[in-house]
Design a protein around this motif. Structure first.
Motif, short mmCIF file in Angstrom:
data_model
loop_
_atom_site.label_atom_id
_atom_site.label_comp_id
_atom_site.label_asym_id
_atom_site.label_seq_id
_atom_site.Cartn_x
_atom_site.Cartn_y
_atom_site.Cartn_z
N SER A 285 0.86 -1.18 0.00
CA SER A 285 0.00 0.00 0.00
C SER A 285 0.90 1.24 0.00
O SER A 285 1.84 1.33 0.78
CB SER A 285 -0.89 0.00 1.24
OG SER A 285 -1.73 -1.13 1.25
N HIS A 286 0.58 2.19 -0.87
CA HIS A 286 1.53 3.28 -1.06
C HIS A 286 0.87 4.51 -1.65
O HIS A 286 -0.28 4.47 -2.11
CB HIS A 286 2.64 2.84 -2.02
CG HIS A 286 2.14 2.55 -3.40
ND1 HIS A 286 1.58 1.34 -3.74
CD2 HIS A 286 2.07 3.32 -4.53
CE1 HIS A 286 1.20 1.36 -5.01
NE2 HIS A 286 1.49 2.56 -5.52
N THR A 287 1.61 5.60 -1.63
CA THR A 287 1.26 6.80 -2.39
C THR A 287 2.53 7.47 -2.87
O THR A 287 3.60 7.30 -2.26
CB THR A 287 0.43 7.79 -1.54
OG1 THR A 287 -0.04 8.85 -2.36
CG2 THR A 287 1.25 8.37 -0.40
N PHE A 288 2.44 8.19 -3.97
CA PHE A 288 3.57 8.93 -4.52
C PHE A 288 3.34 10.42 -4.32
O PHE A 288 2.20 10.90 -4.39
CB PHE A 288 3.74 8.64 -6.02
CG PHE A 288 3.93 7.19 -6.35
CD1 PHE A 288 4.88 6.42 -5.69
CD2 PHE A 288 3.15 6.58 -7.32
CE1 PHE A 288 5.05 5.08 -5.99
CE2 PHE A 288 3.31 5.24 -7.63
CZ PHE A 288 4.27 4.49 -6.97
N LYS A 289 4.43 11.16 -4.12
CA LYS A 289 4.35 12.60 -3.95
C LYS A 289 5.38 13.28 -4.84
O LYS A 289 6.50 12.78 -4.99
CB LYS A 289 4.60 13.00 -2.49
CG LYS A 289 3.59 12.45 -1.50
CD LYS A 289 3.96 12.80 -0.07
CE LYS A 289 2.95 12.23 0.92
NZ LYS A 289 3.35 12.49 2.32
N ASP A 290 4.98 14.41 -5.38
CA ASP A 290 5.89 15.25 -6.17
C ASP A 290 6.27 16.43 -5.29
O ASP A 290 5.43 17.25 -4.94
CB ASP A 290 5.20 15.74 -7.44
CG ASP A 290 6.14 16.51 -8.36
OD1 ASP A 290 7.26 16.84 -7.94
OD2 ASP A 290 5.75 16.80 -9.51
N CYS A 291 7.54 16.52 -4.91
CA CYS A 291 7.96 17.54 -3.95
C CYS A 291 9.21 18.25 -4.47
O CYS A 291 10.33 17.93 -4.08
CB CYS A 291 8.22 16.92 -2.59
SG CYS A 291 8.35 18.13 -1.27
#
Length: 408
Positions: A285-291
């Motif tokens: 289970s995951h999420t991606f972030k653009d930072c």
């Protein structure tokens, strides 16, 4: 204005303003390229670039992650603000929320089962926007919002809906924009000048994942992508940048499946993958972030924290950072060196278009301060700062908004 010299050996400067006169505390963080290189150079290359249909995609190889590092909060954020919200009347009261829309002059705060609230950037309450209910301009739960202060508009999108609700900056209902599909947990961007709306959501089978329409509900372009059909309504969708020509978003996968962080180009109707992770045989289970300069992967597991188990079933158990330029990265822990070193990452920190946004209950904020003060190794400057700040906080205060402006 009273100034406290908190960090003689750090490049971050903190200005503490008297809360009775100006209820805002701002940190200016300086983190130059040389500082970044020191920890990036210690990391292995953990990602690769591939070309897919002419687009370059960065893929993080989880099996290549070797190092564990500690990096400062200022790696991601240019500035940090603490805003004490006005509690002059009952309508202004706000509980904990990470659904905060930030513009130059306004804060829009979305609290579940409560009317959307509009404040100034200094924390003064302006109005509630619309009302809870079933009538015209009313709603039960809002999933995403946009404040267009240049055009005197606030847009609210309910959780499951076929209409986008439009208000003015006084909170009065103006109109509704029809949507051609039933939107589930959608995010959007309104191009006021072109009278167009771009929407993406947790698509059901047969529906487009993302589309552009006019304000009358007519579809101008759309993309159907079967592999992006959300396997569970428990998943979420996060917007990282909404522009007139593009949306950058990712799906937060509580139910494990492989996916990417995307940009949808509205000018040529293209869905472009930017970043993904290779988990190997077991998808987590995951999420991606653009930072800014980095892509982040948050990996979730069961929430074992007794303080928050009643609020969240899952929690971040691992965080991976990838430098977009060098493809180096590591398992990281975020360390806050501002605001006396309180643990801002102690809750599931949220990343949106602005950056870090969270409204803290004053009691929770006091607990964070006390936790930091209990550290026997806390620097004297941090202790002095936190004791001064603590004396200004009352459990009866309204919420405290903490904003971290994302580096571009």
């Amino acid at each position: 204005m009273k100034r406290l010299a908190l960090y003689s050996k750090l490049t971050c400067r903190i200005t503490l303003c008297t809360f009775a006169l100006l209820p805002i505390l701002m940190t200016s963080c300086k983190n130059n390229d040389g500082d970044n290189a020191k920890w990036i150079d210690k990391c292995s290359v953990i990602a690769n670039r591939t070309v897919v249909n002419g687009d370059t995609v960065i893929t993080c190889d989880m099996s290549a992650v070797k190092e564990s590092i500690r990096i400062p909060f200022s790696t991601f954020f240019d500035t940090l603000e603490v805003i004490k919200l006005d509690n002059s009347n009952e309508d202004a009261l706000v509980s904990e929320s990470n659904m905060i829309t930030v513009t130059n002059n306004y804060l829009g705060i979305n609290v579940a089962y409560s009317p959307y609230k509009l404040f100034t950037r200094q924390g003064k309450f302006i109005c509630r926007v619309g009302n809870i209910g079933q009538g015209p301009g009313e709603y039960n739960l809002i999933y995403s919002s946009q404040i267009d202060e240049a055009n005197n508009r606030i847009y609210l999108l309910p959780w499951t809906t076929k209409q986008l609700l439009v208000y003015d900056l006084k909170g009065d209902f103006v109109e509704k924009i029809p949507l051609p599909y039933l939107v589930h947990k959608g995010v959007f961007h309104v191009n006021h000048d072109e009278h167009q709306v771009t929407v993406t959501h947790l698509a059901s089978k047969g529906d487009p994942v993302v589309w552009k329409q006019d304000i009358k509900g007519n579809i101008l372009s759309e993309i159907k992508s079967p592999h992006m059909i959300a396997p569970s309504y428990s998943n979420e969708i996060n917007l990282y940048k909404g522009e007139n020509t593009a949306l950058t978003f990712s799906i937060h996968h509580y139910m494990p499946t492989v996916d990417s962080l995307y940009t949808y180009r509205t000018d040529n109707n293209r869905l472009i993958p930017l970043f993904t992770s290779d988990f190997g045989s077991e998808i987590l289970s995951h999420t991606f972030k653009d930072c800014g300069n980095y892509y982040l992967t948050d990996i979730y597991g069961p929430n074992t924290d007794p303080k928050t188990m009643h609020l969240y079933t899952g929690m971040v158990v691992k965080r991976i950072i990838v430098d977009k330029r060098t493809l180096r990265g590591a398992d990281y822990k975020m360390v806050n060196t501002e605001l006396g070193g309180i643990a801002l990452e102690s809750k599931r920190w949220f990343m949106n278009e602005y950056g870090y946004t969270l409204c803290w209950d004053p009691g929770d904020l006091l607990d964070l301060i006390d936790e930091r003060l209990s550290d026997p190794n806390i620097p004297d400057a941090d202790r002095k700062f936190l004791n001064a700040w603590k004396s200004k906080i009352s459990p009866d205060d309204n919420g405290y908004v903490i904003l971290g402006k994302k580096k571009e």
